[in-house]
Design an enzyme around this catalytic site. Structure first.
Site, PDB file in Angstrom:
ATOM      1  NE  ARG A 104      -7.664  42.082 -39.485  1.00  6.47           N
ATOM      2  CZ  ARG A 104      -6.343  42.049 -39.430  1.00  6.47           C
ATOM      3  NH1 ARG A 104      -5.643  42.553 -40.431  1.00  6.47           N
ATOM      4  NH2 ARG A 104      -5.732  41.542 -38.408  1.00  6.47           N
ATOM      5  CB  THR A 108     -10.779  35.550 -45.417  1.00  8.99           C
ATOM      6  OG1 THR A 108     -11.625  36.500 -44.734  1.00  8.99           O
ATOM      7  CG2 THR A 108     -11.478  34.206 -45.460  1.00  8.99           C
ATOM      8  CG  ASP A 200      -7.656  43.182 -31.342  1.00  7.80           C
ATOM      9  OD1 ASP A 200      -7.964  42.226 -32.068  1.00  7.80           O
ATOM     10  OD2 ASP A 200      -8.424  44.163 -31.146  1.00  7.80           O
ATOM     11  CG  ASP A 203      -9.554  42.078 -28.222  1.00  7.13           C
ATOM     12  OD1 ASP A 203     -10.794  42.204 -28.243  1.00  7.13           O
ATOM     13  OD2 ASP A 203      -8.950  41.103 -28.710  1.00  7.13           O
TER      14      ASP A 203
HETATM   15  C1  PRP Z   1      -9.343  46.199 -36.608  1.00  9.10           C
HETATM   16  C2  PRP Z   1      -9.086  47.664 -36.797  1.00  9.10           C
HETATM   17  C3  PRP Z   1      -9.490  47.890 -38.226  1.00  9.10           C
HETATM   18  C4  PRP Z   1      -9.083  46.598 -38.872  1.00  9.10           C
HETATM   19  C5  PRP Z   1      -7.786  46.835 -39.605  1.00  9.10           C
HETATM   20  O1  PRP Z   1     -10.695  45.951 -36.411  1.00  9.10           O
HETATM   21  O2  PRP Z   1      -9.786  48.474 -35.912  1.00  9.10           O
HETATM   22  O3  PRP Z   1     -10.861  48.153 -38.409  1.00  9.10           O
HETATM   23  O4  PRP Z   1      -8.875  45.642 -37.827  1.00  9.10           O
HETATM   24  O5  PRP Z   1      -7.440  45.738 -40.335  1.00  9.10           O
HETATM   25  P1  PRP Z   1      -7.405  45.743 -41.916  1.00  9.10           P
HETATM   26  O6  PRP Z   1      -6.721  46.993 -42.336  1.00  9.10           O
HETATM   27  O7  PRP Z   1      -6.605  44.507 -42.239  1.00  9.10           O
HETATM   28  O8  PRP Z   1      -8.808  45.657 -42.424  1.00  9.10           O
HETATM   29  P2  PRP Z   1     -11.246  44.484 -36.068  1.00  9.10           P
HETATM   30  O9  PRP Z   1     -11.632  43.770 -37.315  1.00  9.10           O
HETATM   31  O10 PRP Z   1     -10.274  43.776 -35.168  1.00  9.10           O
HETATM   32  O11 PRP Z   1     -12.586  44.781 -35.330  1.00  9.10           O
HETATM   33  P3  PRP Z   1     -12.852  45.528 -33.931  1.00  9.10           P
HETATM   34  O12 PRP Z   1     -12.485  46.966 -34.118  1.00  9.10           O
HETATM   35  O13 PRP Z   1     -14.315  45.328 -33.746  1.00  9.10           O
HETATM   36  O14 PRP Z   1     -12.035  44.857 -32.859  1.00  9.10           O
HETATM   37  N1  URA Z   2      -6.225  45.224 -36.134  1.00  9.27           N
HETATM   38  C1  URA Z   2      -5.645  45.514 -34.941  1.00  9.27           C
HETATM   39  O1  URA Z   2      -6.351  45.859 -33.973  1.00  9.27           O
HETATM   40  N2  URA Z   2      -4.307  45.427 -34.835  1.00  9.27           N
HETATM   41  C2  URA Z   2      -3.528  45.056 -35.859  1.00  9.27           C
HETATM   42  O2  URA Z   2      -2.294  45.007 -35.693  1.00  9.27           O
HETATM   43  C3  URA Z   2      -4.131  44.749 -37.090  1.00  9.27           C
HETATM   44  C4  URA Z   2      -5.490  44.857 -37.200  1.00  9.27           C
END
Ligand code: PRP
Ligand code: URA
Length: 209
Positions: A104, A108, A200, A203
């Site tokens: 994400r 944006t 997160d 993380d």
């Molecule tokens: C997180 C999560 C989803 C997304 C959700 O991933 O695991 O994939 O955010 O957010 P959304 O519903 O607003 O799209 P992230 O983009 O942080 O990537 P990561 O899993 O690599 O940390």
């Molecule tokens: N992605 C995450 O990992 N946590 C949130 O709360 C939203 C998006």
């Protein structure tokens, strides 16, 4: 609420979710909890899988049993969805696992695709998309768009924590997709994080905060 949106009421899920949310939970424990909650949610998500009758010989005689009929694909959204695969795969070891990489854009909040290794045409009858967080819904909607363009006919989404905004966005974009989550939280905050959520998920699993 539409009848294909499911929020778990299982006491074990609620118990483990509470530990998962706790900000003092370390990555090792966090990963164990993600795995365990995923197994419990998979039990609920797979409740309507098709079976075919089959004869089985026990040491005592013959009986009619049932085996899964459809080939199932597990589609974890990288990175955070990875932690959900192991437990679900243990329950359905002949599933195929297809990875889709999206992150994400934190400015944006739009999903950006960086990895997709789907074969040319679908090899499975049911796709289960795995991602612990359904926040704005952008990542889930984009993944399901990709799967539908690929030709997937039957898709379910399985997540752990959802924001009401994400559930609504996903259901609006793909009303045919069942949504299974452990809990639907209160809201998204102004930077797109779920409140109370767990922070997160990527993380916290990978120790990269
Ligand atoms: C997180 C999560 C989803 C997304 C959700 O991933 O695991 O994939 O955010 O957010 P959304 O519903 O607003 O799209 P992230 O983009 O942080 O990537 P990561 O899993 O690599 O940390
Ligand atoms: N992605 C995450 O990992 N946590 C949130 O709360 C939203 C998006």
């Amino acid at each position: 609420m539409p009848d294909n949106i499911f929020e778990s009421t299982h006491p074990l899920v609620r118990h483990k979710l509470t530990k998962l949310r706790n900000k003092t939970t370390k990555p090792k424990k966090f990963r164990e909890l993600i795995r365990e909650i995923s197994i419990l949610l998979a039990y609920e998500t797979t409740r309507d899988l098709a079976l075919e009758p089959t004869q089985v010989e026990t040491p005592m005689g013959s009986t009619t049993g049932a085996l899964l009929q459809e080939q199932i694909g597990l589609i974890p959204i990288l990175r955070a969805g990875l932690g959900m695969v192991e437990g679900v795969w243990e329950m359905m070891p002949s599933s195929e696992v297809w990875h889709i990489g999206l992150f994400r854009d934190e400015r944006t909040l739009e999903p950006v695709e960086y990895y997709n290794k789907l074969p040319v045409s679908p090899t499975v009858q049911l796709c289960i998309v795995l991602d612990p967080m359904l926040a704005t819904g952008g990542s889930a909607v984009a993944t399901i768009d990709i799967l539908k363009r690929w030709g997937a006919k039957r898709i379910k989404f399985m997540g752990i924590i959802a924001a009401p905004e994400g559930v609504q966005a996903l259901h609006q974009a793909h009303p045919d997709v069942d949504i299974h989550v452990a809990v639907i939280d209160e809201k998204l905050n102004d930077i797109g994080y779920i409140v109370p959520g767990l922070g997160d998920a990527g993380d916290r699993q990978f120790g990269t905060a």
